[in-house]
Motif scaffolding. Structure first.
Motif, mmCIF file in Angstrom:
data_model
loop_
_atom_site.group_PDB
_atom_site.id
_atom_site.type_symbol
_atom_site.label_atom_id
_atom_site.label_comp_id
_atom_site.label_asym_id
_atom_site.label_seq_id
_atom_site.Cartn_x
_atom_site.Cartn_y
_atom_site.Cartn_z
ATOM 1 N N ILE A 154 0.859 -1.185 0.000
ATOM 2 C CA ILE A 154 0.000 0.000 0.000
ATOM 3 C C ILE A 154 0.894 1.233 0.000
ATOM 4 O O ILE A 154 1.600 1.499 0.978
ATOM 5 N N ARG B 41 1.853 4.976 0.485
ATOM 6 C CA ARG B 41 1.322 5.959 1.433
ATOM 7 C C ARG B 41 0.516 7.046 0.729
ATOM 8 O O ARG B 41 -0.516 7.501 1.237
ATOM 9 N N GLN C 5 -2.971 5.298 -0.468
ATOM 10 C CA GLN C 5 -3.840 4.516 0.409
ATOM 11 C C GLN C 5 -5.224 5.154 0.486
ATOM 12 O O GLN C 5 -5.401 6.347 0.255
ATOM 13 N N TYR C 6 -6.207 4.326 0.831
ATOM 14 C CA TYR C 6 -7.596 4.806 0.807
ATOM 15 C C TYR C 6 -7.888 5.742 1.979
ATOM 16 O O TYR C 6 -8.704 6.639 1.875
ATOM 17 N N VAL D 106 -4.748 1.883 8.727
ATOM 18 C CA VAL D 106 -4.813 0.526 8.195
ATOM 19 C C VAL D 106 -4.968 -0.423 9.376
ATOM 20 O O VAL D 106 -4.107 -0.471 10.261
ATOM 21 N N ILE E 182 0.885 4.049 7.923
ATOM 22 C CA ILE E 182 2.043 3.870 7.051
ATOM 23 C C ILE E 182 2.988 5.056 7.242
ATOM 24 O O ILE E 182 2.583 6.208 7.121
ATOM 25 N N GLU F 31 5.878 3.009 1.377
ATOM 26 C CA GLU F 31 4.758 2.089 1.278
ATOM 27 C C GLU F 31 4.733 1.179 2.491
ATOM 28 O O GLU F 31 5.761 0.958 3.147
ATOM 29 N N GLU G 203 -8.659 -0.215 5.116
ATOM 30 C CA GLU G 203 -8.023 1.085 4.936
ATOM 31 C C GLU G 203 -9.124 2.117 5.186
ATOM 32 O O GLU G 203 -10.100 2.163 4.437
#
Length: 213
Positions: A146, A148, A151-152, A156, A192, A196, A210
């Motif tokens: 993922i 940074r 990310q959604y 996380v 994060i 990543e 996320e």
């Protein structure tokens, strides 16, 4: 890439959904029962409609193209969402996005998350999305990277749905081949910190969220 969108009958924030769907290309759109109303509101149409239609207005149902409808009895072994996933899996997709799977019914939400294992077992990437969350499953041998900046959300969380052995690299709270028991929260709300974050599941099955506040 063969991507499928499933729209279920839970809550859908149309402003968010319009932004989320913009520019995304799907080979097929499957509407689940009253999720068909969401596809109408979002002007995306539906190639297939699945359900017992106990929650869809009869007037809307009467106007549907029945050649694309798969109607099931209200008393059945599987939820409408699981039936839609079975149909999607039969289309041999590479990826499945699901919206409308979160809402007021906690039981429906929880079973929809667990249904993602049907895809994980077949190495099909699948995730549930809403405005604040991206939810997916990782199994033994899976590695998720993922970025940074991609990310959604800022958090996380890894939720074990069995006892797991997990490594987390690039996170604020790293782990190395850590045994994490089902029912514990040691992997909740991590962040994060490097370029990543890398999640490696060595053993077991986990739900990854996320999330945004």
């Amino acid at each position: 890439m063969n991507k499928i969108l499933i729209v279920t009958g839970g809550n859908v924030d149309y402003e968010w959904a319009s932004d989320f769907l913009f520019g995304r290309k799907y080979e097929s759109v499957i509407a689940v029962d009253s999720g068909y109303k969401h596809t109408l509101s979002l002007n995306i149409g539906a190639d297939v409609v699945v359900g017992d239609f106990d929650s869809l207005d009869k007037e809307i149902f009467s106007c549907m193209d029945k050649s694309a409808v798969y109607k099931y009895p209200s008393e059945k072994d599987y939820t409408d969402t699981e039936l839609a996933l079975h149909r999607a899996i039969g289309m041999n997709p590479d990826e499945i996005d699901i919206i409308g799977a979160t809402g007021s019914r906690a039981d429906h939400f929880m079973t929809s998350v667990m249904n993602l294992k049907l895809c994980a077992d077949r190495k099909i990437r699948a995730a549930i999305y809403d405005r604040n969350n991206k939810i997916y499953i990782l199994e033994s041998g899976d590695i998720a990277k993922i970025k940074r900046d991609g990310q959604y959300g800022e958090y996380v969380s890894i939720i074990p749905i069995s006892d797991i052995v997990i490594t987390l690299e690039g996170f604020k709270y790293p782990l190395y081949k850590e045994n994490v028991s089902f029912g514990t929260t040691v992997c909740q709300s991590n962040e994060i910190k490097e370029y990543e974050g890398i999640i490696t599941v060595h053993k077991g099955t986990a739900v990854v969220c996320e999330s945004k506040d």
